[in-house]
Design an enzyme around this catalytic site. Structure first.
Site, PDB file in Angstrom:
ATOM      1  N   HIS A  60      -7.720  23.680   5.332  1.00  0.00           N
ATOM      2  CA  HIS A  60      -9.031  23.315   4.788  1.00  0.00           C
ATOM      3  C   HIS A  60      -8.832  22.768   3.378  1.00  0.00           C
ATOM      4  O   HIS A  60      -7.861  23.112   2.699  1.00  0.00           O
ATOM      5  CB  HIS A  60      -9.945  24.533   4.737  1.00  0.00           C
ATOM      6  CG  HIS A  60     -10.412  24.997   6.079  1.00  0.00           C
ATOM      7  ND1 HIS A  60     -11.448  25.882   6.226  1.00  0.00           N
ATOM      8  CD2 HIS A  60      -9.988  24.692   7.336  1.00  0.00           C
ATOM      9  CE1 HIS A  60     -11.656  26.107   7.507  1.00  0.00           C
ATOM     10  NE2 HIS A  60     -10.769  25.406   8.203  1.00  0.00           N
ATOM     11  N   GLU A  62     -10.234  23.501   0.609  1.00  0.00           N
ATOM     12  CA  GLU A  62     -10.125  24.548  -0.418  1.00  0.00           C
ATOM     13  C   GLU A  62      -8.730  25.159  -0.451  1.00  0.00           C
ATOM     14  O   GLU A  62      -8.169  25.374  -1.531  1.00  0.00           O
ATOM     15  CB  GLU A  62     -11.132  25.688  -0.153  1.00  0.00           C
ATOM     16  CG  GLU A  62     -12.569  25.252  -0.147  1.00  0.00           C
ATOM     17  CD  GLU A  62     -13.132  24.960   1.242  1.00  0.00           C
ATOM     18  OE1 GLU A  62     -14.286  25.330   1.498  1.00  0.00           O
ATOM     19  OE2 GLU A  62     -12.404  24.353   2.070  1.00  0.00           O
ATOM     20  N   CYS A  90     -15.876  28.652   4.031  1.00  0.00           N
ATOM     21  CA  CYS A  90     -15.876  29.553   5.183  1.00  0.00           C
ATOM     22  C   CYS A  90     -15.293  30.903   4.754  1.00  0.00           C
ATOM     23  O   CYS A  90     -14.759  31.024   3.642  1.00  0.00           O
ATOM     24  CB  CYS A  90     -15.042  28.941   6.304  1.00  0.00           C
ATOM     25  SG  CYS A  90     -13.256  28.968   5.998  1.00  0.00           S
ATOM     26  N   CYS A  93     -11.544  30.684   3.522  1.00  0.00           N
ATOM     27  CA  CYS A  93     -11.420  30.088   2.188  1.00  0.00           C
ATOM     28  C   CYS A  93     -12.003  31.011   1.119  1.00  0.00           C
ATOM     29  O   CYS A  93     -11.436  31.138   0.034  1.00  0.00           O
ATOM     30  CB  CYS A  93     -12.087  28.722   2.165  1.00  0.00           C
ATOM     31  SG  CYS A  93     -11.234  27.508   3.217  1.00  0.00           S
TER      32      CYS A  93
END
Length: 169
Positions: A60, A62, A90, A93
């Site tokens: 992801h 992040e 999410c 993260c």
């Protein structure tokens, strides 16, 4: 007045940089999420979603930005940094964000189904954890949301079109 002054124009600017990263994800047919890490008014890391590209569920924006920021700082602690991300983090993260101790998280579009910064749950300020992040939500929300909506509409159209074709062996 020992508290730092938060310049909301900076939030607008840095979210624009995160949106540039999200556009790169969109161009790569990834979910268009972008992130930048800012320390002392300067961007030290940039990243976009690369789950499909890297075949890595943890890739992801992040997570990739955190790794790059840790390398830039030379430490895993990022307590004097701010994370700007186009979509609400999410749970995966958010856990990493708390672990590295970001001072602040700024995001654009909320995620009512899976957001872990106040929408579905709030891991960034969870009382049982050893760190809490300041959260600023909704920065450039229209642009962030529009990019996501356009991407998912395109994906749905592509899926519908493939359903209409006969299978090939």
């Amino acid at each position: 007045m020992d508290e730092p002054i938060i310049d909301l124009q900076s939030d607008h600017y840095f979210m624009g940089e995160a949106l540039r990263q999200a556009a790169k994800a969109y161009a790569a047919e990834e979910v268009p999420v972008g992130a930048v890490v800012v320390r002392e008014g300067r961007i030290i890391a940039r990243a976009f979603n690369q789950v499909e590209l890297l075949k890595d569920a943890t890739a992801h924006a992040e997570m990739l930005a955190i790794t790059a920021a840790e390398q830039a700082v030379g430490d895993w602690r990022l307590n004097d940094c701010t994370l700007y991300v186009t979509k609400e983090p999410c749970p995966m993260c958010a856990g990493a964000i708390v672990h590295v101790r970001f001072a602040r998280v700024v995001f654009g579009a909320s995620d009512p189904k899976g957001g872990a910064a106040g929408s579905a749950l709030n891991l960034l300020q969870f009382p049982g954890l050893n760190h809490r992040c300041e959260i600023t939500a909704g920065v450039r929300v229209e642009e962030c949301r529009a990019l996501l909506q356009t991407f998912f509409a395109k994906q749905r159209a592509k899926n519908e079109a493939s359903k209409g074709r006969p299978e090939q062996n």
